[in-house]
Design a protein around this motif. Structure first.
Motif, PDB file in Angstrom:
ATOM      1  N   GLU A 193     -36.770 -33.074  29.147  1.00 40.72           N
ATOM      2  CA  GLU A 193     -36.376 -34.388  29.641  1.00 40.72           C
ATOM      3  C   GLU A 193     -36.005 -34.393  31.120  1.00 40.72           C
ATOM      4  O   GLU A 193     -35.993 -35.450  31.755  1.00 40.72           O
ATOM      5  CB  GLU A 193     -35.212 -34.922  28.814  1.00 40.72           C
ATOM      6  CG  GLU A 193     -33.958 -34.067  28.886  1.00 40.72           C
ATOM      7  CD  GLU A 193     -32.860 -34.590  27.967  1.00 40.72           C
ATOM      8  OE1 GLU A 193     -32.289 -35.651  28.285  1.00 40.72           O
ATOM      9  OE2 GLU A 193     -32.586 -33.930  26.943  1.00 40.72           O
ATOM     10  N   HIS A 194     -35.716 -33.227  31.697  1.00 40.15           N
ATOM     11  CA  HIS A 194     -35.354 -33.126  33.112  1.00 40.15           C
ATOM     12  C   HIS A 194     -36.562 -32.812  33.997  1.00 40.15           C
ATOM     13  O   HIS A 194     -36.415 -32.568  35.189  1.00 40.15           O
ATOM     14  CB  HIS A 194     -34.275 -32.067  33.295  1.00 40.15           C
ATOM     15  CG  HIS A 194     -33.022 -32.370  32.540  1.00 40.15           C
ATOM     16  ND1 HIS A 194     -32.184 -33.422  32.866  1.00 40.15           N
ATOM     17  CD2 HIS A 194     -32.461 -31.784  31.450  1.00 40.15           C
ATOM     18  CE1 HIS A 194     -31.174 -33.477  32.020  1.00 40.15           C
ATOM     19  NE2 HIS A 194     -31.306 -32.492  31.156  1.00 40.15           N
ATOM     20  N   GLY A 195     -37.752 -32.809  33.387  1.00 38.62           N
ATOM     21  CA  GLY A 195     -38.960 -32.576  34.162  1.00 38.62           C
ATOM     22  C   GLY A 195     -39.212 -31.125  34.494  1.00 38.62           C
ATOM     23  O   GLY A 195     -39.894 -30.815  35.470  1.00 38.62           O
ATOM     24  N   VAL A 196     -38.712 -30.206  33.682  1.00 39.40           N
ATOM     25  CA  VAL A 196     -39.036 -28.784  33.821  1.00 39.40           C
ATOM     26  C   VAL A 196     -40.229 -28.494  32.916  1.00 39.40           C
ATOM     27  O   VAL A 196     -40.217 -28.854  31.732  1.00 39.40           O
ATOM     28  CB  VAL A 196     -37.853 -27.885  33.420  1.00 39.40           C
ATOM     29  CG1 VAL A 196     -38.243 -26.411  33.523  1.00 39.40           C
ATOM     30  CG2 VAL A 196     -36.648 -28.183  34.287  1.00 39.40           C
ATOM     31  N   ALA A 197     -41.258 -27.859  33.458  1.00 38.65           N
ATOM     32  CA  ALA A 197     -42.455 -27.509  32.696  1.00 38.65           C
ATOM     33  C   ALA A 197     -42.657 -26.003  32.733  1.00 38.65           C
ATOM     34  O   ALA A 197     -42.450 -25.359  33.773  1.00 38.65           O
ATOM     35  CB  ALA A 197     -43.684 -28.214  33.265  1.00 38.65           C
ATOM     36  N   ILE A 198     -43.070 -25.435  31.604  1.00 37.40           N
ATOM     37  CA  ILE A 198     -43.270 -23.983  31.496  1.00 37.40           C
ATOM     38  C   ILE A 198     -44.518 -23.698  30.664  1.00 37.40           C
ATOM     39  O   ILE A 198     -44.775 -24.355  29.654  1.00 37.40           O
ATOM     40  CB  ILE A 198     -42.068 -23.279  30.825  1.00 37.40           C
ATOM     41  CG1 ILE A 198     -40.745 -23.656  31.492  1.00 37.40           C
ATOM     42  CG2 ILE A 198     -42.261 -21.768  30.851  1.00 37.40           C
ATOM     43  CD1 ILE A 198     -39.522 -23.036  30.818  1.00 37.40           C
ATOM     44  N   GLY A 199     -45.279 -22.694  31.089  1.00 38.11           N
ATOM     45  CA  GLY A 199     -46.374 -22.135  30.295  1.00 38.11           C
ATOM     46  C   GLY A 199     -46.336 -20.630  30.407  1.00 38.11           C
ATOM     47  O   GLY A 199     -45.878 -20.087  31.422  1.00 38.11           O
ATOM     48  N   ASN A 200     -46.795 -19.933  29.380  1.00 43.09           N
ATOM     49  CA  ASN A 200     -46.741 -18.460  29.418  1.00 43.09           C
ATOM     50  C   ASN A 200     -48.119 -17.841  29.269  1.00 43.09           C
ATOM     51  O   ASN A 200     -49.095 -18.509  28.903  1.00 43.09           O
ATOM     52  CB  ASN A 200     -45.817 -17.922  28.321  1.00 43.09           C
ATOM     53  CG  ASN A 200     -46.478 -17.893  26.954  1.00 43.09           C
ATOM     54  OD1 ASN A 200     -47.025 -18.900  26.507  1.00 43.09           O
ATOM     55  ND2 ASN A 200     -46.413 -16.757  26.271  1.00 43.09           N
ATOM     56  N   GLU A 201     -48.188 -16.562  29.574  1.00 42.82           N
ATOM     57  CA  GLU A 201     -49.391 -15.738  29.433  1.00 42.82           C
ATOM     58  C   GLU A 201     -49.015 -14.421  28.772  1.00 42.82           C
ATOM     59  O   GLU A 201     -47.953 -13.849  29.079  1.00 42.82           O
ATOM     60  CB  GLU A 201     -49.972 -15.389  30.813  1.00 42.82           C
ATOM     61  CG  GLU A 201     -50.347 -16.556  31.684  1.00 42.82           C
ATOM     62  CD  GLU A 201     -51.763 -17.020  31.438  1.00 42.82           C
ATOM     63  OE1 GLU A 201     -52.525 -16.273  30.787  1.00 42.82           O
ATOM     64  OE2 GLU A 201     -52.098 -18.124  31.890  1.00 42.82           O
ATOM     65  N   ALA A 202     -49.864 -13.925  27.908  1.00 43.91           N
ATOM     66  CA  ALA A 202     -49.694 -12.555  27.422  1.00 43.91           C
ATOM     67  C   ALA A 202     -50.196 -11.592  28.493  1.00 43.91           C
ATOM     68  O   ALA A 202     -51.263 -11.788  29.075  1.00 43.91           O
ATOM     69  CB  ALA A 202     -50.480 -12.341  26.134  1.00 43.91           C
ATOM     70  N   ILE A 203     -49.401 -10.560  28.798  1.00 49.90           N
ATOM     71  CA  ILE A 203     -49.859  -9.490  29.692  1.00 49.90           C
ATOM     72  C   ILE A 203     -49.658  -8.155  28.976  1.00 49.90           C
ATOM     73  O   ILE A 203     -48.761  -8.017  28.141  1.00 49.90           O
ATOM     74  CB  ILE A 203     -49.127  -9.508  31.054  1.00 49.90           C
ATOM     75  CG1 ILE A 203     -47.604  -9.429  30.873  1.00 49.90           C
ATOM     76  CG2 ILE A 203     -49.523 -10.728  31.860  1.00 49.90           C
ATOM     77  CD1 ILE A 203     -46.847  -9.311  32.182  1.00 49.90           C
ATOM     78  N   PHE A 204     -50.498  -7.198  29.310  1.00 48.72           N
ATOM     79  CA  PHE A 204     -50.532  -5.939  28.561  1.00 48.72           C
ATOM     80  C   PHE A 204     -50.159  -4.790  29.498  1.00 48.72           C
ATOM     81  O   PHE A 204     -50.887  -4.459  30.423  1.00 48.72           O
ATOM     82  CB  PHE A 204     -51.912  -5.761  27.929  1.00 48.72           C
ATOM     83  CG  PHE A 204     -52.252  -6.924  27.034  1.00 48.72           C
ATOM     84  CD1 PHE A 204     -51.731  -6.995  25.754  1.00 48.72           C
ATOM     85  CD2 PHE A 204     -53.046  -7.962  27.494  1.00 48.72           C
ATOM     86  CE1 PHE A 204     -52.006  -8.082  24.931  1.00 48.72           C
ATOM     87  CE2 PHE A 204     -53.330  -9.050  26.686  1.00 48.72           C
ATOM     88  CZ  PHE A 204     -52.810  -9.109  25.393  1.00 48.72           C
ATOM     89  N   THR A 205     -48.991  -4.224  29.224  1.00 50.71           N
ATOM     90  CA  THR A 205     -48.391  -3.234  30.112  1.00 50.71           C
ATOM     91  C   THR A 205     -48.244  -1.880  29.406  1.00 50.71           C
ATOM     92  O   THR A 205     -48.351  -1.787  28.184  1.00 50.71           O
ATOM     93  CB  THR A 205     -47.025  -3.743  30.591  1.00 50.71           C
ATOM     94  OG1 THR A 205     -46.259  -4.149  29.450  1.00 50.71           O
ATOM     95  CG2 THR A 205     -47.186  -4.935  31.527  1.00 50.71           C
ATOM     96  N   LYS A 206     -48.006  -0.850  30.206  1.00 53.58           N
ATOM     97  CA  LYS A 206     -48.032   0.519  29.696  1.00 53.58           C
ATOM     98  C   LYS A 206     -46.994   0.795  28.613  1.00 53.58           C
ATOM     99  O   LYS A 206     -47.202   1.642  27.742  1.00 53.58           O
ATOM    100  CB  LYS A 206     -47.825   1.503  30.857  1.00 53.58           C
ATOM    101  CG  LYS A 206     -48.971   1.561  31.865  1.00 53.58           C
ATOM    102  CD  LYS A 206     -48.702   2.648  32.898  1.00 53.58           C
ATOM    103  CE  LYS A 206     -49.872   2.815  33.872  1.00 53.58           C
ATOM    104  NZ  LYS A 206     -49.842   1.786  34.916  1.00 53.58           N
ATOM    105  N   ASP A 207     -45.881   0.098  28.638  1.00 48.20           N
ATOM    106  CA  ASP A 207     -44.826   0.350  27.660  1.00 48.20           C
ATOM    107  C   ASP A 207     -45.198  -0.062  26.239  1.00 48.20           C
ATOM    108  O   ASP A 207     -44.577   0.376  25.273  1.00 48.20           O
ATOM    109  CB  ASP A 207     -43.561  -0.400  28.068  1.00 48.20           C
ATOM    110  CG  ASP A 207     -43.800  -1.906  28.072  1.00 48.20           C
ATOM    111  OD1 ASP A 207     -44.648  -2.358  28.865  1.00 48.20           O
ATOM    112  OD2 ASP A 207     -43.146  -2.613  27.280  1.00 48.20           O
ATOM    113  N   LEU A 208     -46.207  -0.921  26.096  1.00 47.25           N
ATOM    114  CA  LEU A 208     -46.512  -1.513  24.792  1.00 47.25           C
ATOM    115  C   LEU A 208     -47.026  -0.490  23.787  1.00 47.25           C
ATOM    116  O   LEU A 208     -46.793  -0.627  22.577  1.00 47.25           O
ATOM    117  CB  LEU A 208     -47.522  -2.647  24.952  1.00 47.25           C
ATOM    118  CG  LEU A 208     -47.023  -3.862  25.746  1.00 47.25           C
ATOM    119  CD1 LEU A 208     -48.139  -4.863  25.950  1.00 47.25           C
ATOM    120  CD2 LEU A 208     -45.840  -4.514  25.045  1.00 47.25           C
ATOM    121  N   LYS A 209     -47.726   0.531  24.244  1.00 45.01           N
ATOM    122  CA  LYS A 209     -48.231   1.543  23.313  1.00 45.01           C
ATOM    123  C   LYS A 209     -47.087   2.292  22.650  1.00 45.01           C
ATOM    124  O   LYS A 209     -47.110   2.562  21.440  1.00 45.01           O
ATOM    125  CB  LYS A 209     -49.164   2.510  24.040  1.00 45.01           C
ATOM    126  CG  LYS A 209     -50.486   1.878  24.438  1.00 45.01           C
ATOM    127  CD  LYS A 209     -51.400   2.868  25.133  1.00 45.01           C
ATOM    128  CE  LYS A 209     -52.727   2.206  25.482  1.00 45.01           C
ATOM    129  NZ  LYS A 209     -53.637   3.115  26.211  1.00 45.01           N
TER     130      LYS A 209
END
Length: 463
Positions: A80-96
């Motif tokens: 309602e305050h006009g803040v907009a957000i979108g995300n992306e998946a990113i693949f980093t070394k720690d995930l394994k």
């Protein structure tokens, strides 16, 4: 796979912040547009997320966001305050290491962080602080797909009417960069190198300690943390394409141009766009379609453009298209307290969110779901998995949808100005009635257009 774009006011023809995203999801995963009211809570209440519960705050803001049918969170949204957000998946070394460790504490999904930031942040900077504090405390986890469990980290574009940020995260760590250039875009790869403005304590040390970087003096975050065993060519081609198209009209970017970008299949490039047709893709493009060869992850399930006004009297505007935007219709809606159309928020056969993708059934088509109307229409337009009818039908559906979008764009400017005058005069109820009446009429016209196109397609097949 997703693409996020932001255009600062001085690079638009409208002098207002513009934010856009294509959300790419499994081919038949519904992603309706949901409306969550402002709420107050008693002390001791928790928020039930996919993998953990976290303390609820006293009051959450009104939000609208596109949400996979099983998920508590949003792929993209606005408050309602006009803040907009979108995300992306990113693949980093720690995930394994995370995936291989059964004792790993599962954290917060990226989509959940989007909604939490919107519910708790009154400005872009506040939303950034909300998300980063949650990341530092709880970390992150996957999966984002029903029936699968694969961890991922996240990058975000977070914007309000005055400023925009890129936030990139690695488990409990993060770095953020304020966007100073006229426009910016991100895809499924890290982009912050050594030029961040804010970061978590130990952000560099984490990579150096793990042997992913040698020293702080020449530290490159994207190079240090990126998992290079995960192919980058798909995300890199897409982000370069969105940047190319943004810079092509820098200074005069408007909503129609952002729609054009979100519908892009590399037309007018040396790749010659889709060699056969968009429904039989040669490449993984901005507007993504499923491939019989399975080299695409699915389709673009939801596409959104947010207009963030420069003052408190104008309502933020949402342009939303379910399913692939090249076959879709961007419906105009306003961010305000309202009786939100149920049809927009309906998923298919699964009507109760599990929040946990590992516990959800697969969703299927339902006639009272706006999202599924467009998803089913996509299959009808294609004819078969190879898109045998797509080129023939393209002229039919785009002629109908383009006329509507152009009409709505002509009308909406007078509507929003009239509503701003009412708001400024203290007549908020009248302003809300005006803009919601307009959106409801647009929705009615959209539903009629779908039936018109279906009739024309059937007639064309018979002839």
């Amino acid at each position: 796979m997703c693409d996020n774009l932001v255009v600062l006011p001085d690079s638009t023809s409208q002098t207002r912040m513009l934010v856009a995203k294509n959300s790419d999801r499994p081919a038949y995963e519904s992603q309706p547009l949901v409306y969550n009211k402002r709420q107050t809570y008693e002390n001791g209440k928790n928020v039930k997320l996919a993998y953990l519960n976290i303390p609820q705050i006293k009051e959450t803001y009104l939000t609208i966001g596109s949400s996979p049918f099983w998920c508590w969170g949003y792929e993209q949204g606005i408050n309602e305050h006009g803040v907009a957000i979108g995300n992306e998946a990113i693949f980093t070394k720690d995930l394994k290491d995370s995936a291989a460790n059964p004792e790993k504490q599962k954290g917060i999904l990226g989509m959940e962080l989007v909604r939490l930031g919107l519910e708790r942040g009154k400005t872009a900077k506040e939303a950034l602080e909300v998300i980063t504090k949650l990341i530092e405390k709880y970390g992150q986890w996957g999966s984002a797909v029903v029936g699968e469990e694969k961890p991922y980290n996240n990058s975000f574009i977070i914007a309000d009417s005055k400023e925009a940020w890129v936030l990139e995260t690695v488990d409990h760590h993060w770095a953020a960069k304020k966007i100073q250039k006229k426009c910016h875009s991100i895809s499924n790869e890290m982009s912050i190198r050594n030029d961040w403005d804010l970061n978590s304590e130990g952000f560099m040390e984490r990579a150096i300690r793990s042997g992913w970087a040698d020293r702080a003096e020449d530290f490159d975050a994207a190079h240090a943390y990126t998992d290079f065993t995960n192919a980058l060519q798909v995300s890199h081609i897409r982000v370069q394409r969105t940047k190319q198209l943004l810079h092509k009209k820098a200074g005069e970017i408007d909503v129609p141009w952002l729609k054009r970008i979100l519908r892009d299949h590399y037309e007018d490039t040396f790749l010659e766009g889709p060699f056969f047709n968009a429904a039989l893709p040669d490449f993984q493009t901005i507007c993504m379609h499923s491939s019989p060869a399975n080299f695409t992850w699915g389709i673009t399930a939801s596409s959104t453009v947010f207009e963030l006004p420069a003052d408190e009297w104008h309502f933020p505007v949402i342009w939303w298209s379910p399913a692939t935007p090249c076959t879709g219709l961007y419906l105009p809606l306003f961010m305000c307290e309202q009786e939100f159309p149920v049809i927009l928020s309906q998923s298919g056969t699964v009507r109760v969110k599990t929040a946990d993708p590992t516990k959800s059934e697969q969703d299927q088509s339902a006639k009272d779901s706006y999202w599924w109307m467009f998803r089913d229409l996509l299959d009808e337009l294609k004819g078969d998995e190879n898109g045998i009818l797509f080129t023939k039908n393209k002229e039919i559906f785009r002629k109908t949808f383009d006329v509507l979008e152009q009409k709505w764009l002509r009308l909406i400017r007078d509507i929003e100005e009239e509503a701003a005058v009412l708001n400024k005069a203290g007549k908020q109820k009248e302003a809300i009635a005006l803009v919601t009446s307009f959106s409801n009429e647009c929705l009615k016209e959209a539903l009629e257009a779908i039936e018109k196109i279906r009739t024309q397609i059937k007639t064309a097949v018979l002839s």
